[in-house]
Design a protein around this motif. Sequence first.
Motif, short mmCIF file in Angstrom:
data_model
loop_
_atom_site.label_atom_id
_atom_site.label_comp_id
_atom_site.label_asym_id
_atom_site.label_seq_id
_atom_site.Cartn_x
_atom_site.Cartn_y
_atom_site.Cartn_z
N VAL A 138 0.84 -1.20 0.00
CA VAL A 138 0.00 0.00 0.00
C VAL A 138 0.88 1.25 0.00
CG1 VAL A 138 -1.70 1.33 1.33
CG2 VAL A 138 -1.87 -1.18 1.23
N THR A 139 0.46 2.23 -0.78
CA THR A 139 1.06 3.57 -0.70
C THR A 139 -0.05 4.56 -0.31
OG1 THR A 139 0.66 4.14 -3.04
CG2 THR A 139 2.73 3.01 -2.51
N VAL A 140 0.36 5.63 0.35
CA VAL A 140 -0.59 6.67 0.77
C VAL A 140 -0.03 8.03 0.37
CG1 VAL A 140 -1.70 7.84 2.71
CG2 VAL A 140 -1.52 5.34 2.70
N THR A 141 -0.87 8.87 -0.21
CA THR A 141 -0.50 10.24 -0.53
C THR A 141 -1.16 11.18 0.47
OG1 THR A 141 -0.24 9.77 -2.89
CG2 THR A 141 -0.57 12.07 -2.27
N LEU A 142 -0.34 11.97 1.15
CA LEU A 142 -0.83 12.98 2.10
C LEU A 142 -1.19 14.23 1.31
CD1 LEU A 142 2.00 12.61 4.79
CD2 LEU A 142 -0.08 11.23 4.52
N MET A 163 0.24 4.90 8.74
CA MET A 163 1.55 5.39 8.28
C MET A 163 2.68 4.40 8.59
SD MET A 163 0.93 8.27 6.77
CE MET A 163 -0.52 7.34 6.27
N HIS A 164 2.54 3.68 9.69
CA HIS A 164 3.59 2.74 10.07
C HIS A 164 3.45 1.39 9.36
CE1 HIS A 164 5.79 5.02 13.11
NE2 HIS A 164 4.63 5.47 13.55
N SER A 165 2.32 1.14 8.72
CA SER A 165 2.13 -0.18 8.11
C SER A 165 2.23 -0.17 6.59
CB SER A 165 0.77 -0.75 8.52
OG SER A 165 -0.29 0.01 7.98
N ARG A 168 4.92 2.80 1.38
CA ARG A 168 5.50 4.07 0.95
C ARG A 168 4.50 5.19 1.20
NH1 ARG A 168 9.95 6.57 0.81
NH2 ARG A 168 11.06 6.97 -1.14
N ILE A 169 5.03 6.36 1.58
CA ILE A 169 4.20 7.53 1.81
C ILE A 169 4.68 8.64 0.89
CG2 ILE A 169 3.41 9.23 3.49
CD1 ILE A 169 4.25 7.13 5.68
N PHE A 170 3.75 9.23 0.16
CA PHE A 170 4.04 10.40 -0.66
C PHE A 170 3.36 11.61 -0.01
CE2 PHE A 170 3.65 6.88 -3.83
CZ PHE A 170 5.02 6.73 -4.06
#
Length: 411
Positions: A138-142, A163-165, A168-170
Amino acid sequence: MNGPHLVVMSSLFPSRQQPGAGTFVRERMFRVAGHLPLTVVSPQPWFPGQALLRRWLPGYRLGGDRHEKMSDIEIFRPRFLALPGLGRTFDGASMAVASRMLLRRLRRAGRCDIIDAHFAYPDGYCASLLGRWLNIPVTVTLRGTEPRYLAQAPFRRRVLSAMHSVARIFAVSDSLRQLVVGAGVPAERVRVVGNGVDIERFRARPKHEARQRLGLPEQAPVLITVGGLVERKGFHRVIAELPILLREFPDLIYVVVGGPCPEGDWSEHLREFASSRGVADRVRFLGPVSPDELSWPLSASDVFVLPSSNEGWANVLLEAMACGLPVVASDVGGNAEVVSHSDLGLIYSFGEPGKLRAALETALRRDWSRQPLIRYAAENTWDSRVAILVEEFCRLGPQRCRGDIESVVAE
């Protein structure tokens, strides 16, 4: 098409019923779809009898068609249980339960290698649960709602859990990256990938012609603002300053482009406020304007103003600059990252009395050069952003999808 198949998870996404909802997600990810196969899952809130509420609240939860195609991309809108009065505390988990079978089917069909969620909550939390249940990265975009959710204990736990699992975070701005890193997320897991601008769609038009199309006086100074008509955007703050601004600029006109959005509808409130301040004849409400037509009102204006209380990365700032328009914006979110030097506009201190008015006065007096603005926008097109995203997705994809990353990016 090579590369991993993405499932874009975003409850905020355009539909026939709400064409302006989440256009910034579509603009970004449909460009990624030029390089990687992509499906959209946009869960919609629902509870029994909610249609009855629309008799009194016509714009309440308009949702969208359960399934449609947009630019040959499939969009699914599963309904999830969301009871009024509970806030959004259970939305993330409810979205995940409602979407699980759909994602399992997409997974079996080879159409779900990565879940790409937009906004940390509820979408990011939902995606993190689905990723855990179905063993999918999973990726997440803030995108800008994160400060509000991190400030509330029940949501903070869910946001940080997500966020910890995730893999990738964008973040669309460095301010958002700093926010989550300050909350304990490892810095190396967060990458800033801002939004871009389509300089073919947004380009400077002849001002004389643009003003004729809108019926604006040739010599009048014109302020313009674009966005959903909601409190957060702060258009009422500009209206409040008009009586004093008109003393120095007696022909001043304020053009407001936008309409109701999923956050709410302040249309009548803004009109009534303009009347109460005695400036109703100075405020032109154009309503929603399609992206293909937006360059005309922008080109007809002299200064763009964004007095919002919260932003992630406001695409509209680059869109205004691409049309040769200087910007006055509040110092919130990523605004100062977009308006990065004085040739592009002015950043003022949000919440400090008189700062917005002073910035508008300075901007209206100044003789701005269009070329640095247009050149800066041309340096911030979508191409470089999309290349970064495609490379990141290819690295996260399963082994069968990775192959030659360079060939996918070059497509």
